[in-house]
Design a protein around this motif. Structure first.
Motif, PDB file in Angstrom:
ATOM      1  N   ALA A 167      20.672  17.471   9.249  1.00  0.00           N
ATOM      2  CA  ALA A 167      19.754  16.259   9.826  1.00  0.00           C
ATOM      3  C   ALA A 167      18.445  15.889   8.779  1.00  0.00           C
ATOM      4  O   ALA A 167      18.151  14.665   8.461  1.00  0.00           O
ATOM      5  N   ALA A 168      17.948  17.165   7.949  1.00  0.00           N
ATOM      6  CA  ALA A 168      16.636  16.961   7.277  1.00  0.00           C
ATOM      7  C   ALA A 168      17.158  15.825   5.974  1.00  0.00           C
ATOM      8  O   ALA A 168      15.897  14.955   6.091  1.00  0.00           O
ATOM      9  N   PRO A 169      18.195  15.895   5.565  1.00  0.00           N
ATOM     10  CA  PRO A 169      18.059  14.783   4.325  1.00  0.00           C
ATOM     11  C   PRO A 169      18.170  13.417   4.784  1.00  0.00           C
ATOM     12  O   PRO A 169      17.562  12.358   4.000  1.00  0.00           O
ATOM     13  N   TYR A 171      16.693  12.451   7.625  1.00  0.00           N
ATOM     14  CA  TYR A 171      15.102  11.996   7.953  1.00  0.00           C
ATOM     15  C   TYR A 171      14.195  11.688   6.996  1.00  0.00           C
ATOM     16  O   TYR A 171      13.244  11.203   6.925  1.00  0.00           O
ATOM     17  N   TYR A 172      14.541  12.653   5.868  1.00  0.00           N
ATOM     18  CA  TYR A 172      13.519  12.635   4.864  1.00  0.00           C
ATOM     19  C   TYR A 172      13.802  11.260   4.021  1.00  0.00           C
ATOM     20  O   TYR A 172      12.655  10.617   3.680  1.00  0.00           O
ATOM     21  N   ARG A 173      14.882  10.643   3.932  1.00  0.00           N
ATOM     22  CA  ARG A 173      14.796   9.369   3.510  1.00  0.00           C
ATOM     23  C   ARG A 173      14.361   8.011   4.376  1.00  0.00           C
ATOM     24  O   ARG A 173      13.657   7.335   3.784  1.00  0.00           O
ATOM     25  N   THR A 185      25.078   9.578   1.880  1.00  0.00           N
ATOM     26  CA  THR A 185      23.905  10.403   2.185  1.00  0.00           C
ATOM     27  C   THR A 185      24.565  11.171   3.268  1.00  0.00           C
ATOM     28  O   THR A 185      24.066  12.557   3.281  1.00  0.00           O
ATOM     29  N   ARG A 188      27.086  13.628   1.997  1.00  0.00           N
ATOM     30  CA  ARG A 188      26.656  14.754   0.981  1.00  0.00           C
ATOM     31  C   ARG A 188      25.697  15.779   1.868  1.00  0.00           C
ATOM     32  O   ARG A 188      25.789  17.158   1.609  1.00  0.00           O
ATOM     33  N   ARG A 191      28.232  18.224   3.398  1.00  0.00           N
ATOM     34  CA  ARG A 191      28.898  19.019   2.384  1.00  0.00           C
ATOM     35  C   ARG A 191      28.081  20.330   2.085  1.00  0.00           C
ATOM     36  O   ARG A 191      28.365  21.275   1.898  1.00  0.00           O
ATOM     37  N   ALA A 192      26.691  19.869   1.654  1.00  0.00           N
ATOM     38  CA  ALA A 192      25.565  20.694   1.329  1.00  0.00           C
ATOM     39  C   ALA A 192      25.608  22.020   2.390  1.00  0.00           C
ATOM     40  O   ALA A 192      25.497  23.061   2.116  1.00  0.00           O
ATOM     41  N   THR A 195      28.696  24.032   2.941  1.00  0.00           N
ATOM     42  CA  THR A 195      28.652  25.024   1.603  1.00  0.00           C
ATOM     43  C   THR A 195      27.916  26.061   1.832  1.00  0.00           C
ATOM     44  O   THR A 195      28.091  27.444   1.572  1.00  0.00           O
ATOM     45  N   ALA A 196      26.679  25.761   2.222  1.00  0.00           N
ATOM     46  CA  ALA A 196      25.389  26.615   2.155  1.00  0.00           C
ATOM     47  C   ALA A 196      25.568  27.814   3.261  1.00  0.00           C
ATOM     48  O   ALA A 196      25.388  29.110   3.282  1.00  0.00           O
TER      49      ALA A 196
ATOM     50  N   ALA B 168      13.553  18.400   1.560  1.00  0.00           N
ATOM     51  CA  ALA B 168      13.942  17.539   2.994  1.00  0.00           C
ATOM     52  C   ALA B 168      13.809  18.637   4.200  1.00  0.00           C
ATOM     53  O   ALA B 168      13.102  18.376   5.133  1.00  0.00           O
ATOM     54  N   TYR B 172      11.163  17.987   7.190  1.00  0.00           N
ATOM     55  CA  TYR B 172      11.696  17.556   8.423  1.00  0.00           C
ATOM     56  C   TYR B 172      10.714  18.500   9.601  1.00  0.00           C
ATOM     57  O   TYR B 172      10.504  17.977  10.676  1.00  0.00           O
ATOM     58  N   ALA B 192      19.866  27.111  -0.224  1.00  0.00           N
ATOM     59  CA  ALA B 192      20.917  25.945   0.385  1.00  0.00           C
ATOM     60  C   ALA B 192      20.976  25.191  -0.958  1.00  0.00           C
ATOM     61  O   ALA B 192      22.033  24.725  -1.168  1.00  0.00           O
ATOM     62  N   THR B 195      22.989  26.674  -3.897  1.00  0.00           N
ATOM     63  CA  THR B 195      24.345  27.033  -3.539  1.00  0.00           C
ATOM     64  C   THR B 195      25.090  25.774  -3.613  1.00  0.00           C
ATOM     65  O   THR B 195      26.275  25.695  -3.997  1.00  0.00           O
ATOM     66  N   ALA B 196      24.807  24.666  -2.810  1.00  0.00           N
ATOM     67  CA  ALA B 196      25.400  23.280  -2.983  1.00  0.00           C
ATOM     68  C   ALA B 196      25.558  22.750  -4.549  1.00  0.00           C
ATOM     69  O   ALA B 196      26.458  22.193  -4.736  1.00  0.00           O
ATOM     70  N   VAL B 201      27.898  19.740  -5.006  1.00  0.00           N
ATOM     71  CA  VAL B 201      27.692  18.827  -3.939  1.00  0.00           C
ATOM     72  C   VAL B 201      26.754  17.658  -4.292  1.00  0.00           C
ATOM     73  O   VAL B 201      27.108  16.441  -3.892  1.00  0.00           O
ATOM     74  N   TYR B 202      26.118  18.108  -5.412  1.00  0.00           N
ATOM     75  CA  TYR B 202      25.221  16.593  -5.985  1.00  0.00           C
ATOM     76  C   TYR B 202      25.593  16.309  -7.287  1.00  0.00           C
ATOM     77  O   TYR B 202      25.028  15.355  -8.059  1.00  0.00           O
TER      78      TYR B 202
END
Lengths: 208, 208
Positions: A167-169, A171-173, A185, A188, A191-192, A195-196, B168, B172, B192, B195-196, B201-202
């Motif tokens: 959720a954080a990315p 809410y950040y935007r 968004t 991604r 996926r992030a 992966t983590a 983020a 959050y 995190a 690793t991503a 991922v980015y």
């Protein structure tokens, strides 16, 4: 809206009337928050807008914070249940899409801006908003527990920390950098976080 | 504070006086925002608190939003420069620690709550806050570019998206879920994101 007028004695159960009064008051609270913000919230005006007696509003909600806290409880109760798609990626994607839709919907986005602002200004509103997210994280935690049971991620993965990461990315935007929030968004963020999680970043202890 | 009184003609350069007036006005804006929030911001009171003429404040800042926007520009200018530790993990850790310290410092935390609330209520404040983060992300982007040049992450890694991912989870907890923000939160955000990033991922396109 006139919930109280429709509550003719003998035709509506007391529980039904109480629920209708609450719905009318929370709808008025929601509208007032979006239109003018927390600082302009006043119990007299909410009672008037909801067509509910002032005494009822003062007795049941007590203060503007009481209204916001109850609105957030109602929002948590009404929120979409956790999904169970059979894969962690599917479930996290459903979660991220739900957050994205909520924060980009013309109806709910202004409400979330308003409650985030109220929480930034007032400690009791912050506690109420914290309660909303605690409820939501608990609701979705089984998604992570099931994935750990299936062996997709380490057994000791902290479910709420992984869900916060999804959720954080978004809410950040939405609330911090005020940048567009797209499907990419959300994808991604999934996926992030996935992966983590697979790499053990959200594990609470080292697992074999 | 009495910046205008100390500006005796002939003893202080015009640029120096202008800078002192700005410093006094922005300090008063910061104090007022933290104490009462954006809705209570009034140019007359800022002029009085800063001991600066009303005409000057109205002419140079024009509106409460003008004050907030200039405060955010000043905050971006004053912010800590990007680090260059020689490794991406070291630089991202420095970045996460900077964000964590800013959001837990008793002086700056209330200010960030106040500007986040202002941005949630007012579109022009949102644009100004967006400008603040755009400046900060640009300032730190070379950290990612250098790591890509060293081969630590894919060459096409989106620098700002990676930096958003570090910040983020901290924002959050600070502004959305209102949960404690610890050194462990910052360390996990770095692990995190790293690793991503290493997993691509980015990356903005598939790299060989």
């Amino acid at each position: 809206m006139s919930a109280s007028k429709s509550a003719t004695p003998g035709t509506v159960r007391p529980g039904g009337r109480t629920a209708k009064v609450r719905a009318a008051v929370l709808e008025a609270t929601r509208d007032a928050l979006v239109a003018e913000g927390f600082h302009a919230l006043h119990l007299d005006r909410i009672a008037s807008a909801a067509e509910v007696g002032k005494t009822t509003v003062y007795r049941r909600w007590g203060s503007p914070v009481g209204l916001v806290a109850d609105l957030l409880r109602d929002m948590a109760e009404q929120s979409v249940a956790a999904s169970d798609t059979g894969s962690l990626e599917g479930d996290l994607t459903a979660n991220a899409d739900l957050v994205r839709r909520t924060l980009t919907d013309p109806g709910s986005a202004p409400l979330f801006h308003a409650v985030i602002a109220a929480a930034a200004c007032d400690g009791d509103c912050a506690a109420a908003l914290n309660g909303f997210y605690t409820t939501r994280l608990k609701e979705w935690a089984p998604v992570v527990t099931r994935a750990a049971e299936r062996g997709e991620i380490p057994a000791s993965t902290d479910a709420t920390e992984l869900l916060r990461a999804v959720a954080a990315p978004l809410y950040y935007r939405f609330a911090i950098s005020h940048e567009p929030l797209t499907e990419e968004t959300a994808a991604r963020a999934v996926r992030a976080a996935l992966t983590a999680a697979q790499a053990g970043v959200y594990a609470t202890r080292t697992t074999p």
